[in-house]
Design an enzyme around this catalytic site. Structure first.
Site, PDB file in Angstrom:
ATOM      1  N   GLY A 175      -7.546 -16.415  15.637  1.00 16.18           N
ATOM      2  CA  GLY A 175      -7.609 -14.951  15.631  1.00 16.18           C
ATOM      3  C   GLY A 175      -8.460 -14.357  14.530  1.00 16.18           C
ATOM      4  O   GLY A 175      -8.509 -13.133  14.384  1.00 16.18           O
TER       5      GLY A 175
ATOM      6  N   HIS B 185      -2.295 -13.528   2.416  1.00 11.28           N
ATOM      7  CA  HIS B 185      -3.609 -12.983   2.065  1.00 11.28           C
ATOM      8  C   HIS B 185      -4.354 -13.843   1.053  1.00 11.28           C
ATOM      9  O   HIS B 185      -3.755 -14.484   0.190  1.00 11.28           O
ATOM     10  CB  HIS B 185      -3.458 -11.546   1.546  1.00 11.28           C
ATOM     11  CG  HIS B 185      -3.075 -10.611   2.637  1.00 11.28           C
ATOM     12  ND1 HIS B 185      -2.025  -9.742   2.539  1.00 11.28           N
ATOM     13  CD2 HIS B 185      -3.598 -10.440   3.868  1.00 11.28           C
ATOM     14  CE1 HIS B 185      -1.919  -9.055   3.669  1.00 11.28           C
ATOM     15  NE2 HIS B 185      -2.860  -9.457   4.488  1.00 11.28           N
TER      16      HIS B 185
ATOM     17  N   ILE C 252       0.840  -1.205   0.000  1.00 10.70           N
ATOM     18  CA  ILE C 252       0.000   0.000   0.000  1.00 10.70           C
ATOM     19  C   ILE C 252       0.874   1.253   0.000  1.00 10.70           C
ATOM     20  O   ILE C 252       0.589   2.228  -0.700  1.00 10.70           O
ATOM     21  CB  ILE C 252      -0.961  -0.005   1.215  1.00 10.70           C
ATOM     22  CG1 ILE C 252      -1.785  -1.299   1.223  1.00 10.70           C
ATOM     23  CG2 ILE C 252      -1.887   1.202   1.172  1.00 10.70           C
ATOM     24  CD1 ILE C 252      -2.593  -1.530   2.485  1.00 10.70           C
TER      25      ILE C 252
ATOM     26  N   TYR D 199      -1.902  -8.804  16.266  1.00 12.73           N
ATOM     27  CA  TYR D 199      -1.674  -7.779  15.241  1.00 12.73           C
ATOM     28  C   TYR D 199      -2.575  -6.573  15.497  1.00 12.73           C
ATOM     29  O   TYR D 199      -2.113  -5.418  15.550  1.00 12.73           O
ATOM     30  CB  TYR D 199      -1.943  -8.380  13.856  1.00 12.73           C
ATOM     31  CG  TYR D 199      -2.171  -7.351  12.783  1.00 12.73           C
ATOM     32  CD1 TYR D 199      -1.123  -6.515  12.378  1.00 12.73           C
ATOM     33  CD2 TYR D 199      -3.422  -7.202  12.180  1.00 12.73           C
ATOM     34  CE1 TYR D 199      -1.343  -5.552  11.397  1.00 12.73           C
ATOM     35  CE2 TYR D 199      -3.638  -6.256  11.200  1.00 12.73           C
ATOM     36  CZ  TYR D 199      -2.596  -5.428  10.817  1.00 12.73           C
ATOM     37  OH  TYR D 199      -2.817  -4.474   9.857  1.00 12.73           O
TER      38      TYR D 199
HETATM   39  N1  UDP Z   1      -8.015 -17.202   4.202  1.00  9.29           N
HETATM   40  C1  UDP Z   1      -8.184 -18.515   3.767  1.00  9.29           C
HETATM   41  N2  UDP Z   1      -7.159 -19.102   3.102  1.00  9.29           N
HETATM   42  C2  UDP Z   1      -5.974 -18.465   2.837  1.00  9.29           C
HETATM   43  C3  UDP Z   1      -5.808 -17.132   3.285  1.00  9.29           C
HETATM   44  C4  UDP Z   1      -6.851 -16.535   3.971  1.00  9.29           C
HETATM   45  O1  UDP Z   1      -9.240 -19.118   3.969  1.00  9.29           O
HETATM   46  O2  UDP Z   1      -5.090 -19.059   2.234  1.00  9.29           O
HETATM   47  C5  UDP Z   1      -9.125 -16.539   4.896  1.00  9.29           C
HETATM   48  C6  UDP Z   1      -8.739 -16.009   6.272  1.00  9.29           C
HETATM   49  O3  UDP Z   1      -8.893 -17.010   7.248  1.00  9.29           O
HETATM   50  C7  UDP Z   1      -9.732 -14.841   6.414  1.00  9.29           C
HETATM   51  C8  UDP Z   1      -9.938 -14.350   4.992  1.00  9.29           C
HETATM   52  O4  UDP Z   1      -9.491 -15.417   4.138  1.00  9.29           O
HETATM   53  O5  UDP Z   1     -10.958 -15.322   6.897  1.00  9.29           O
HETATM   54  C9  UDP Z   1      -9.127 -13.125   4.669  1.00  9.29           C
HETATM   55  O6  UDP Z   1      -7.806 -13.345   5.132  1.00  9.29           O
HETATM   56  P1  UDP Z   1      -6.591 -12.402   4.784  1.00  9.29           P
HETATM   57  O7  UDP Z   1      -5.370 -13.010   5.392  1.00  9.29           O
HETATM   58  O8  UDP Z   1      -6.573 -12.150   3.311  1.00  9.29           O
HETATM   59  O9  UDP Z   1      -6.950 -11.022   5.468  1.00  9.29           O
HETATM   60  P2  UDP Z   1      -7.357 -10.655   6.990  1.00  9.29           P
HETATM   61  O10 UDP Z   1      -8.847 -10.580   7.001  1.00  9.29           O
HETATM   62  O11 UDP Z   1      -6.777 -11.679   7.906  1.00  9.29           O
HETATM   63  O12 UDP Z   1      -6.726  -9.311   7.171  1.00  9.29           O
END
Ligand code: UDP
Length: 355
Positions: free
Chosen positions: A301, A188, A12, A141
């Site tokens: 989390g 992500h 970002i 975090y």
């Molecule tokens: N997630 C998932 N598989 C992955 C990465 C993320 O199912 O390989 C899920 C994660 O548990 C969350 C959502 O996707 O519910 C978004 O996760 P991300 O890490 O992108 O962003 P966050 O919401 O944690 O900032």
């Protein structure tokens, strides 16, 4: 204005650095390149490679470059990782932010835009989430960032620091085909899905299918990185107007702000939630790839649902998302990943980059 962008070699931060330059500001980036990429820093920005723990370096940059304002991105961002090693998040995100604030105080730099997060809210009681909803992070975090917001509030009250805190929901997409997300490790969802299409992973793992949501997977509010970036410029302008334009009343009264108005705290999202399964489905449509997915246990989390109300920043600063559609967001991400499977590691494709 001359702006110090911490973490300006990151996803970002580098987009904001570029937008600042385009708007006519001068940019100094400080980044230790532990997660960021030298090649991501726009050529017209100055890059200082260094750590925010290095107080002497911060003092030098703030004073010698006559910095007017700081935009602070540099931080660890992996919510899941923070539940394994919280100490690294408190050190890097919280302690280093204090060093930055102390250096700003010593140099008389009075404005900062802080990159905050929806993780402050933890498991919200209702959606969409509003800025004055309870702050109860569900992961370390989020706590590491909340502590920075608390420090900012005290620096504001005691030292007159002016700040904006932008609570991002899920930043995604690419601002240009040659500028995108390249985290190492990549945790992500969207880049991990696209890694499957690129043959870098056999399947995407769906973390948790027993959440209290329509399809059992977590729901998130995805916001295009360019829309997010634009909000930083609006916030910076608002902070500048509050103090220095000599006409705070005129410009800012229109926006409902006063010279003594409270800090600018805003959520940033599209106000619409998509489940993990829905995101995978959109990626299948965009890429034409079957993208196998397997169901896995929950990631510690993770709140079930995070959806923003961004009415406040719309109302006060006139922010509006230009790319609210998830499909557009995933298409832009795919354009970047498709052409930069190695992230920034392949300079041949981007000859104009910083080496
Ligand atoms: N997630 C998932 N598989 C992955 C990465 C993320 O199912 O390989 C899920 C994660 O548990 C969350 C959502 O996707 O519910 C978004 O996760 P991300 O890490 O992108 O962003 P966050 O919401 O944690 O900032």
């Amino acid at each position: 204005m001359k702006v110090l962008v911490t973490g300006g070699a990151g996803y970002i931060g580098s987009v904001v650095a570029e937008e600042l330059l385009q708007a006519g500001h001068a940019v100094v980036v400080i980044d230790n390149l532990s997660r960021g990429h030298r090649q991501a820093v726009p050529l017209d920005a100055e890059l200082a490679v260094g750590d925010l723990a290095d107080r002497a370096l911060l003092d030098r940059l703030l004073r010698e470059r006559s910095i007017d304002a700081v935009i602070h991105f540099a931080a660890f961002i992996e919510a899941g990782e923070s539940m394994k090693a919280p100490e690294t998040f408190f050190r890097n995100n919280t302690a280093n932010a204090l060093t930055l604030l102390e250096a700003m105080l010593a140099s008389g730099v009075k404005r900062i835009v802080f990159s905050s997060t929806a993780a402050l809210y933890g498991d919200p009681e209702h959606t969409p989430i509003e800025e004055d909803d309870p702050l109860r992070p569900a992961n370390a975090y989020g706590e590491s960032k909340l502590l920075v917001e608390r420090m900012l509030a005290w620096f504001h009250r005691i030292h007159g620091l002016r700040y904006a805190s932008l609570r991002y929901f899920n930043a995604a997409g690419a601002s240009r085909p040659d500028r995108g997300e390249a985290h190492q490790p990549e945790t992500h969802l969207i880049p991990r899905i696209l890694a499957v299409v690129l043959g870098r992973a056999a399947q995407v793992n769906i973390f948790g299918t027993d959440y209290p949501t329509a399809d059992g997977t977590c729901v998130r509010d995805y916001i295009h990185v360019s829309d997010l970036a634009h909000a930083h410029l609006l916030a910076l302008d608002a902070l500048a107007g509050l103090r220095e334009k000599g006409l705070p009343e005129e410009g800012l009264r229109k926006k409902g702000l006063r010279e003594d108005s409270p800090p600018l705290i805003y959520n940033l999202g599209n106000g619409q939630g998509f489940s993990v399964r829905e995101v995978v489905e959109v990626a299948r449509q965009v890429t034409g790839h079957p993208i196998p997915a397997i169901e896995c246990p929950r990631r510690p989390g993770d709140p079930a649902v995070l959806i923003a109300s961004s009415q406040k920043i719309r109302r006060e600063l006139g922010w509006q998302p230009r790319f609210p559609e998830l499909k557009t967001i995933v298409e832009s991400a795919w354009e970047w990943h498709r052409t930069h499977a190695e992230g920034y590691a392949n300079p041949a494709t981007d000859a104009s980059r910083r080496k």
